[in-house]
Design a protein around this motif. Structure first.
Motif, PDB file in Angstrom:
ATOM      1  N   ARG A 155      -4.400   4.835  23.208  1.00 23.04           N
ATOM      2  CA  ARG A 155      -5.011   5.386  21.980  1.00 23.04           C
ATOM      3  C   ARG A 155      -3.989   6.112  21.103  1.00 23.04           C
ATOM      4  NH1 ARG A 155      -6.742   8.688  26.146  1.00 23.04           N
ATOM      5  NH2 ARG A 155      -5.988  10.849  26.048  1.00 23.04           N
ATOM      6  N   GLN A 156      -2.840   6.475  21.686  1.00 20.81           N
ATOM      7  CA  GLN A 156      -1.806   7.186  20.933  1.00 20.81           C
ATOM      8  C   GLN A 156      -0.798   6.233  20.287  1.00 20.81           C
ATOM      9  OE1 GLN A 156      -0.846   9.451  24.569  1.00 20.81           O
ATOM     10  NE2 GLN A 156      -1.244  11.321  23.408  1.00 20.81           N
ATOM     11  N   LEU A 157      -1.015   4.933  20.442  1.00 20.06           N
ATOM     12  CA  LEU A 157      -0.058   3.939  19.952  1.00 20.06           C
ATOM     13  C   LEU A 157      -0.622   3.176  18.756  1.00 20.06           C
ATOM     14  CD1 LEU A 157       0.997   2.322  23.366  1.00 20.06           C
ATOM     15  CD2 LEU A 157       2.080   4.256  22.201  1.00 20.06           C
ATOM     16  N   SER A 158       0.269   2.687  17.913  1.00 17.25           N
ATOM     17  CA  SER A 158      -0.123   1.775  16.834  1.00 17.25           C
ATOM     18  C   SER A 158      -0.420   0.397  17.436  1.00 17.25           C
ATOM     19  CB  SER A 158       0.996   1.651  15.812  1.00 17.25           C
ATOM     20  OG  SER A 158       2.089   0.931  16.374  1.00 17.25           O
ATOM     21  N   GLY A 159      -1.018  -0.465  16.630  1.00 15.11           N
ATOM     22  CA  GLY A 159      -1.298  -1.819  17.097  1.00 15.11           C
ATOM     23  C   GLY A 159      -0.042  -2.564  17.520  1.00 15.11           C
ATOM     24  N   GLY A 160       1.010  -2.442  16.731  1.00 14.16           N
ATOM     25  CA  GLY A 160       2.260  -3.113  17.072  1.00 14.16           C
ATOM     26  C   GLY A 160       2.856  -2.587  18.366  1.00 14.16           C
ATOM     27  N   GLN A 161       2.748  -1.270  18.577  1.00 15.55           N
ATOM     28  CA  GLN A 161       3.246  -0.680  19.821  1.00 15.55           C
ATOM     29  C   GLN A 161       2.423  -1.156  21.017  1.00 15.55           C
ATOM     30  OE1 GLN A 161       2.970   3.418  18.568  1.00 15.55           O
ATOM     31  NE2 GLN A 161       5.171   3.555  18.147  1.00 15.55           N
ATOM     32  N   LYS A 162       1.107  -1.221  20.847  1.00 13.59           N
ATOM     33  CA  LYS A 162       0.254  -1.714  21.940  1.00 13.59           C
ATOM     34  C   LYS A 162       0.641  -3.137  22.325  1.00 13.59           C
ATOM     35  CE  LYS A 162      -3.857   0.955  20.641  1.00 13.59           C
ATOM     36  NZ  LYS A 162      -5.187   0.862  19.999  1.00 13.59           N
ATOM     37  N   GLN A 163       0.893  -3.974  21.327  1.00 11.45           N
ATOM     38  CA  GLN A 163       1.217  -5.358  21.638  1.00 11.45           C
ATOM     39  C   GLN A 163       2.579  -5.466  22.311  1.00 11.45           C
ATOM     40  OE1 GLN A 163      -0.218  -7.801  22.615  1.00 11.45           O
ATOM     41  NE2 GLN A 163      -0.961  -8.946  20.836  1.00 11.45           N
TER      42      GLN A 163
END
Length: 245
Positions: A137-145
């Motif tokens: 939840r603390q990450l951006s979409g790009g970071q999650k991917q």
């Protein structure tokens, strides 16, 4: 050496035939990008490779293991196949570290210190070593991917499957994920990528496959498919994509 082989693969969901006799081989170290309109069977193709969907007819072979054989131990076979989905599929209640170390520790009996070291190595590779103790939840979409890619790599797979890995991302985050995939390709990873990023397919793919209506309509090098498509359906699809862009 052939890493992925599909022979006359058909897949139906009740009366709807989604794959209509797919023949496809992917060699070791090859990057194959699959393009085509929505509903053409691209994602189902990937899910059949990983035995997330059973085939109706035909055979799917990965690393000489017949994934489509009902007797196949798919959980063991999947250890050599990394898969990255559109929607990240990270465990939201676990830290990034735990997301990455869970499978190696549970399935490959990697020790915690070794799994932690691997997590640091892989996060460094995707540029996120400072996020190791963050939650999704603390990450951006790009970071999650990028974490999802690191998690898939933690099993040391021979083959990586990507199902529209940038489609859920904001435009400014697409580049960071494609850069990681580009580096994987440069490192010699065998990759089968369903994508709508034509620029990525043009630059990184060894071969581009155009699918429509559950069939492979055309395939060739990026310069052949993008620069000189033979089939009317390919030409029409590329024209519409360029107009939309």
């Amino acid at each position: 050496m052939t890493k992925i082989l599909l022979e006359a693969v058909r897949k139906s969901f009740r009366t709807l035939e989604v794959l209509k006799g797919i023949d496809l081989s992917v060699d070791a170290g090859e990057v194959v990008c699959v393009i085509g309109p929505s509903g053409s069977g691209k994602s189902t193709l990937l899910r059949c490779v990983n035995a997330l969907e059973s085939v109706t007819q035909g055979r799917v072979i990965v690393d000489d293991i017949v994934m489509s054989d009902p007797k196949c131990d798919v959980n063991t076979a999947r250890r050599n196949i990394g898969m990255v989905f559109q929607s990240f599929n990270l465990f939201s209640h676990m830290t990034v570290r735990r997301n990455i170390t869970l499978a190696p520790m549970d399935l490959k009996k990697t020790t915690k210190p070794d799994a932690d070291a691997l997590a640091v190595e892989l996060l460094t590779r995707v540029g996120l070593e400072d996020k190791i103790d963050a939650y999704p939840r603390q990450l951006s979409g790009g970071q999650k991917q990028r974490v999802a890619i690191a998690r898939a790599l933690a099993m040391r797979p021979d083959v990586m499957l990507f199902d529209e890995p940038t489609s859920a991302l904001d435009p400014e985050m697409v580049g960071e994920v494609l850069a990681v995939m580009q580096q994987l390709a440069a490192d010699g990873m065998t990759m089968l990528v369903v994508t709508h990023e034509m620029g990525f397919a043009r630059e990184v793919a060894d071969r581009v496959i155009f699918m429509a209506d559950g069939m492979i309509v055309e395939q060739g090098t990026p310069s052949e498919v993008f620069g000189n498509p033979r089939e009317p359906r390919t030409k029409d699809f590329l024209r519409r994509v360029s107009q939309a862009g």
